[in-house]
Enzyme design. Structure first.
Site, mmCIF file in Angstrom:
data_model
loop_
_atom_site.group_PDB
_atom_site.id
_atom_site.type_symbol
_atom_site.label_atom_id
_atom_site.label_comp_id
_atom_site.label_asym_id
_atom_site.label_seq_id
_atom_site.Cartn_x
_atom_site.Cartn_y
_atom_site.Cartn_z
ATOM 1 N N GLU A 93 -17.065 17.077 16.593
ATOM 2 C CA GLU A 93 -17.415 17.886 17.761
ATOM 3 C C GLU A 93 -16.295 17.789 18.798
ATOM 4 O O GLU A 93 -15.931 16.676 19.198
ATOM 5 C CB GLU A 93 -18.741 17.382 18.341
ATOM 6 C CG GLU A 93 -19.898 17.548 17.360
ATOM 7 C CD GLU A 93 -21.091 16.646 17.672
ATOM 8 O OE1 GLU A 93 -21.069 15.931 18.698
ATOM 9 O OE2 GLU A 93 -22.048 16.656 16.866
ATOM 10 N N SER A 134 -23.988 19.126 15.235
ATOM 11 C CA SER A 134 -24.876 19.107 14.059
ATOM 12 C C SER A 134 -24.483 17.921 13.181
ATOM 13 O O SER A 134 -23.874 18.092 12.131
ATOM 14 C CB SER A 134 -24.702 20.401 13.245
ATOM 15 O OG SER A 134 -24.905 21.555 14.015
ATOM 16 N N GLU A 135 -24.842 16.730 13.620
ATOM 17 C CA GLU A 135 -24.300 15.539 12.951
ATOM 18 C C GLU A 135 -24.653 15.479 11.467
ATOM 19 O O GLU A 135 -23.827 15.065 10.648
ATOM 20 C CB GLU A 135 -24.764 14.256 13.652
ATOM 21 C CG GLU A 135 -24.009 13.933 14.939
ATOM 22 C CD GLU A 135 -24.454 14.762 16.129
ATOM 23 O OE1 GLU A 135 -25.452 15.503 16.009
ATOM 24 O OE2 GLU A 135 -23.809 14.679 17.189
ATOM 25 N N PHE A 183 -20.308 9.729 19.820
ATOM 26 C CA PHE A 183 -20.878 8.445 20.226
ATOM 27 C C PHE A 183 -21.629 7.921 19.007
ATOM 28 O O PHE A 183 -22.406 8.672 18.395
ATOM 29 C CB PHE A 183 -21.827 8.604 21.416
ATOM 30 C CG PHE A 183 -21.113 8.912 22.700
ATOM 31 C CD1 PHE A 183 -20.740 7.893 23.578
ATOM 32 C CD2 PHE A 183 -20.792 10.216 23.036
ATOM 33 C CE1 PHE A 183 -20.069 8.174 24.760
ATOM 34 C CE2 PHE A 183 -20.112 10.511 24.205
ATOM 35 C CZ PHE A 183 -19.747 9.491 25.081
ATOM 36 N N ASP A 221 -24.082 6.280 18.641
ATOM 37 C CA ASP A 221 -25.530 6.458 18.755
ATOM 38 C C ASP A 221 -25.999 7.695 17.986
ATOM 39 O O ASP A 221 -27.114 7.749 17.481
ATOM 40 C CB ASP A 221 -25.920 6.623 20.226
ATOM 41 C CG ASP A 221 -25.240 5.596 21.119
ATOM 42 O OD1 ASP A 221 -25.942 4.742 21.657
ATOM 43 O OD2 ASP A 221 -23.995 5.650 21.250
ATOM 44 N N HIS A 265 -25.842 5.990 24.735
ATOM 45 C CA HIS A 265 -24.401 6.221 24.558
ATOM 46 C C HIS A 265 -23.643 4.897 24.516
ATOM 47 O O HIS A 265 -22.449 4.861 24.802
ATOM 48 C CB HIS A 265 -23.836 7.070 25.700
ATOM 49 C CG HIS A 265 -24.235 8.513 25.668
ATOM 50 N ND1 HIS A 265 -25.492 8.935 25.987
ATOM 51 C CD2 HIS A 265 -23.541 9.631 25.327
ATOM 52 C CE1 HIS A 265 -25.556 10.260 25.868
ATOM 53 N NE2 HIS A 265 -24.385 10.702 25.462
#
Lengths: 339, 336
Positions: free
Chosen positions: A40, A70-71, A94, A96, A140
């Protein structure tokens, strides 16, 4: 294990940790015309932390691919390409957000080689931006490395210095297995000597960051400079601290840690992640099983408290291990056990 | 029908192979030869065969937990598949995958998948790799092949389905998304798990074509998927193909399917894709009963040999459990 090549001596040239990672990516993109980067904002903008700056401009949008947020699709797409022999480096902005891609990381990438009986390789690197940079709060700031060490099939790398970041990332990119490459956001601006040469740091090779004879402090990522500061602080008290960085958690340099403990006989394990079932628990168990003969005192863990990372700076300081808590840990291990 | 007799005979043989493979697998499971799950695709053979007939050797597929049909239609050897179901070393996955994970990289089968929707983004990545390969070859072709993702109606509710369609459409990747809508997500009928009837309509959200095929008509599937595959090969991007079909047995072997109305089952039974195609071959394509009985004997012989091969295949040794976790053969100290 791959044979360990001697590492080149660091040059006079100083680079930031972020620039060292960028240089590794740039050199690998130039070396292997098939290699892709996905993530991203990594393209024209150069990434939120600026790590990929200039790569889109040099290599073009077909090599450095900006993705939607859109991980799961990012990691799954990278994995699919890797299965077809196209190596990919993914940036998880991140760490997370890896939670959104957990199926693709844990159920797919980690297991495909095994489940297919060795038919496929997975030359995939997932760069995970980890830890807190101060007041980044609970979604984060997490240090999730232990989750991935618990999943057979994944390799887990933790780079603490610009030198290690470049060499480990190049090794990770050339590795045929899926590698989770943890980068601490607090370290991006830290500087250090980085050779301009093409060198790699073998996964599974720990490093004595500072030599000492009384206690080994195992630290990785942003805890390395903090452990060094603590070591300097207790030097005035006559305590000689060895700081040892495993540099990768899987594979883990058990022999290197044993050599350090043979010198010191005491172990303090430091990590930013919560203490409960953190990677320190695994190290403590390993040492108890395999190096009990070397121990002169019970192992001490200095880790994040079992709480999410809070926003308020005072609370964050309380949750995360700082220099003072590491100093306390060192004093505690020196006071316990036998001389 | 405008197709050659050889082609039609092959479609029939492949559908029958899948049908009989799974019927035998169910018996072999009852006889104790298969230790794990089995999700038969009986009733859905036309989707697998019609779609794979549109593919070339260099193309890729990803499959689902109900994957035997796709894998056989792609040319896998039934003997090595039975060996995998029996957890033998000669199985495609050396006994480490089982029915849910059969893969053959050599045949472009990048895995059946135990996770609903899990293979969808992987197919997108395979398609991306095919465009990279075309670029590296420098021929000017948009792609070196096509990737097909098979999935079910249930998977079309997963987030990763939507993420993957969005990404593939955005990048115009050579991938065909094939939804086998068998009207049930496990035990739950379509009207209770999604507010739509045509899953193909979801393509609108990603500005890609969404088309419906009769999933019980192998020639209709071949026609519709063939168009989508051609578009993908020519750089026109992805298509979502919905094949309306029905699984005639339970979600898994052992599931009696009591949640389904008997008249619904009977109506679809009457549209059995293998039986109806056989009737069409006799009525419209000039095949004789003797022609088809020859095909049927050949299928039986192939499966008989496959079962024999699998039953004689050795079982894996315990020390193979640590093989292939990672690529290199490690001494175990660092990675175990």
């Amino acid at each position: 294990m791959t044979p360990r090549r001697p590492e080149p001596q660091a040059a006079d040239r100083q680079l930031s940790y972020a620039a060292a990672i960028r240089e590794a990516l740039e050199e690998e993109l130039a070396r292997d015309p098939a290699l892709l980067l996905l993530g991203e904002d990594i393209g024209e903008p150069g990434g939120v932390f600026g790590v990929t700056q200039g790569l889109w401009q040099r290599f073009g949008p077909h090599r450095v691919l900006d993705t939607p947020i859109s991980e799961a699709a990012i990691v799954g797409t990278a994995l699919g390409a890797a299965l077809a022999g196209i190596p990919v480096v993914v940036e998880i902005m991140f760490g997370d957000f890896a939670t959104l891609a957990m199926d693709q990381i844990v159920n797919q990438a980690a297991k495909l080689r095994y489940m297919t009986g060795g038919q496929v390789n997975v030359p995939l690197v997932i760069r995970m931006v980890t830890g807190t940079a101060g007041a980044t709060a609970a979604q984060h700031s997490q240090s999730l490395e232990a989750w991935f060490t618990h999943t057979p099939g994944l390799k887990v790398v933790t780079a603490a210095t610009p030198y290690d970041a470049k060499g480990l990332l190049k090794a990770a990119i050339r590795d045929p297995d899926p590698v989770l490459f943890f980068e601490h956001k607090l370290l991006y601006t830290s500087r250090g000597a980085v050779p301009a040469s093409d060198y790699t740091v073998s996964l599974g090779s720990g490093r004595v960051v500072r030599e000492g004879t009384d206690v080994t402090v195992l630290a990785y990522l942003a805890m390395v400079p903090r452990a060094l500061a603590a070591a300097e602080a207790v030097a005035a008290e006559g305590i000689s601290v060895e700081v040892w960085d495993p540099r990768s958690l899987v594979p883990f340099d058990r022999a290197g840690l044993r050599r350090s403990l043979a010198r010191t006989g005491r172990l303090v394990i430091v990590h930013e992640a919560p203490r409960r079932a953190g990677f320190g628990a695994e190290v403590a168990a390993l040492v108890a099983e395999e190096c009990f003969d070397l121990l002169r005192a019970p192992i001490v863990r200095v880790a994040g408290l079992n709480a999410p990372v809070p926003y308020a700076p005072e609370l964050e300081d309380a949750v995360l291990p700082g220099e003072a808590r590491i100093v306390q840990g060192i004093r505690a291990v020196m006071a316990a056990g036998r001389p | 029908m405008v197709y050659t007799p050889d082609f039609l005979r092959r479609l029939y043989a492949d559908m029958l192979l899948i049908r009989r493979f799974e019927e035998r697998a169910a018996q072999l499971r009852l006889a104790g030869h298969i230790p794990g799950f089995l999700h038969p695709s009986i009733g859905q053979e036309a989707v697998a065969v019609g779609a794979c007939a549109a593919l070339e050797p260099q193309d890729y597929i990803t499959s689902t937990h109900r994957g035997h049909g796709h894998i056989l239609a792609r040319g896998a050897d039934p003997g090595r598949m039975y060996a995998e179901l029996f957890a033998r070393r000669e199985g495609y996955n050396r006994g480490k995958g089982g029915s849910l994970h059969i893969a053959s990289a050599a045949l472009g089968i990048m895995g059946a998948n135990g996770i609903v929707g899990g293979g969808i983004p992987i197919a997108v990545g395979l398609a991306l790799a095919l465009t990279v390969r075309a670029r590296l070859a420098g021929t000017g072709a948009p792609t070196a092949g096509v990737a097909v993702a098979f999935f079910g109606d249930g998977a079309s509710n997963q987030g990763v389905f939507h993420e993957s369609l969005n990404l593939a459409a955005l990048w115009r990747l050579p991938v065909v998304f094939i939804c086998e809508n068998n009207l049930y997500g496990e035990f739950t009928p379509q009207h209770r798990h999604q507010p739509i009837r045509d899953i193909a309509g979801r393509a609108v959200a990603y500005a890609m074509p969404g088309v419906v095929a009769d999933g019980n008509d192998v020639l209709d599937v071949f026609r519709v998927v063939g168009k989508a595959v051609t578009d993908a090969r020519q750089g026109r991007g992805p298509t979502l193909v919905e094949c309306k079909t029905y699984r005639l047995r339970g979600h898994y072997e052992g599931d009696m399917g009591h949640y389904r109305p008997p008249d619904e089952v009977a109506a679809w039974q009457a549209r059995d894709p293998v039986v109806t195609f056989r009737e069409r071959l006799l009525a419209e394509a000039g095949f004789t009963t003797a022609d088809l009985e020859e095909v049927e004997r050949a299928v039986e012989a192939r499966l008989e040999a496959g079962v024999r091969f699998a039953l004689q295949a050795p079982r894996p040794a315990a020390d193979e459990a640590l093989e292939d976790v990672y690529v290199e053969t490690h001494d175990g100290s660092a990675l175990a």
